[in-house]
Design an enzyme around this catalytic site. Sequence first.
Site, PDB file in Angstrom:
ATOM      1  N   ARG A 142       3.084 -20.230  -7.339  1.00 17.26           N
ATOM      2  CA  ARG A 142       2.055 -20.018  -8.360  1.00 17.26           C
ATOM      3  C   ARG A 142       1.401 -21.331  -8.764  1.00 17.26           C
ATOM      4  O   ARG A 142       0.162 -21.446  -8.783  1.00 17.26           O
ATOM      5  CB  ARG A 142       2.682 -19.345  -9.599  1.00 17.26           C
ATOM      6  CG  ARG A 142       1.719 -19.272 -10.793  1.00 17.26           C
ATOM      7  CD  ARG A 142       2.419 -18.813 -12.059  1.00 17.26           C
ATOM      8  NE  ARG A 142       3.461 -19.718 -12.517  1.00 17.26           N
ATOM      9  CZ  ARG A 142       3.260 -20.795 -13.274  1.00 17.26           C
ATOM     10  NH1 ARG A 142       2.032 -21.140 -13.639  1.00 17.26           N
ATOM     11  NH2 ARG A 142       4.272 -21.559 -13.661  1.00 17.26           N
ATOM     12  N   ARG A 143       2.221 -22.328  -9.102  1.00 15.96           N
ATOM     13  CA  ARG A 143       1.646 -23.614  -9.518  1.00 15.96           C
ATOM     14  C   ARG A 143       0.860 -24.248  -8.386  1.00 15.96           C
ATOM     15  O   ARG A 143      -0.195 -24.859  -8.604  1.00 15.96           O
ATOM     16  CB  ARG A 143       2.759 -24.548 -10.007  1.00 15.96           C
ATOM     17  CG  ARG A 143       3.381 -24.110 -11.333  1.00 15.96           C
ATOM     18  CD  ARG A 143       4.508 -25.014 -11.756  1.00 15.96           C
ATOM     19  NE  ARG A 143       5.066 -24.605 -13.046  1.00 15.96           N
ATOM     20  CZ  ARG A 143       6.351 -24.532 -13.315  1.00 15.96           C
ATOM     21  NH1 ARG A 143       7.246 -24.838 -12.374  1.00 15.96           N
ATOM     22  NH2 ARG A 143       6.778 -24.140 -14.498  1.00 15.96           N
ATOM     23  N   ARG A 170      12.425 -29.510  -5.371  1.00 15.79           N
ATOM     24  CA  ARG A 170      13.480 -28.708  -5.988  1.00 15.79           C
ATOM     25  C   ARG A 170      14.397 -29.650  -6.764  1.00 15.79           C
ATOM     26  O   ARG A 170      14.236 -30.854  -6.751  1.00 15.79           O
ATOM     27  CB  ARG A 170      14.302 -27.969  -4.914  1.00 15.79           C
ATOM     28  CG  ARG A 170      13.601 -26.847  -4.165  1.00 15.79           C
ATOM     29  CD  ARG A 170      13.517 -25.531  -4.918  1.00 15.79           C
ATOM     30  NE  ARG A 170      14.693 -25.157  -5.673  1.00 15.79           N
ATOM     31  CZ  ARG A 170      15.752 -24.510  -5.181  1.00 15.79           C
ATOM     32  NH1 ARG A 170      15.797 -24.200  -3.900  1.00 15.79           N
ATOM     33  NH2 ARG A 170      16.755 -24.178  -5.965  1.00 15.79           N
TER      34      ARG A 170
END
Length: 321
Positions: free
Chosen positions: A136-137, A154
């Site tokens: 999404r980002r 991550r």
Amino acid sequence: MTFPLRIGTRRSKLALAQSGMMQRAIGRALNVPEAEIETAVPLVEIVTTGDRIQDRRLLEVGGKALFTKEIEEALLAGRIDIAIHSMKDVPAEQPDGLCIAAIPEREDARDAFISRDFDSFDALPFGARLGTASLRRQAQALALRPDLKVEMLRGNIDTRLRRAAEGDFDAILLAVSGMTRLGVTEHIREKLSLDAFLPAPGQGALAIQTRAADIDAPLNAQWVAALNHPETALCIAAERGAMTALEGSCRTAVGAYARIDNDTLHLTTEMLSPDGSARWRRVGDLFQPTEADARTLGQRLGGEVHASAGDQEVDPATLDG
């Protein structure tokens, strides 16, 4: 149910901070003396598959349910009595026998812009390196700045902040809520617009989960009544309704955000192509809705977006890194 009420939580620093907040709130709701809360409502740390895998995107290894699966198994097996999750990690459908008992008041739902060298997202130079593992980002950033180079990031918040400070990326994006709960908001350069960076469904909210058979037990009923925030629960119902219709997961770039103003719920939901080149959005509102009404609105708007966008799911094999 009787004491102790065992709370299952992930072992990450953020998860422990969030679960500790809820542990103290549940203890106070049950009139447990402060000095006895850790004994009466102990935390049980559980390492999830999502915590163990740090070198790949979640969509490559099974999705965000990897952060909840082992905790839910412990709840069903009776090894814990309550589970605390970040709402955005909770899949749309609850496992048989479990339910979301309470949703506390939401923290800030916005995304945070963090950078060693730049004051804002708009200040990033051409071709800047942006670190995120969120599809999404990635899509929202590329919709505004297709020149950016999005790279996989991550790890826990401390790891991500360290890598940003060391210049591994020109900027990274994190949730404001997590940084607030960890007390590291001094690293935030900019809180991003809710319009440009529509949050993930449920972002900023927590889910308190228990066994469906225990929901009306006296101890449970007492803390549920104290901790559940009706306005937040309404907004989350709308957002998760949209998520269901959009098949929201780590394999799709979707956003949904609801707010209540003058007794009217306003919901915005969207889906983006992974490269940000296309964006489909719907908005709607309801006056004094029930949770069922809010969920139905979300499902309707999400369905309209999905019908316009079609299948935008990402094949992990096409991703770099």
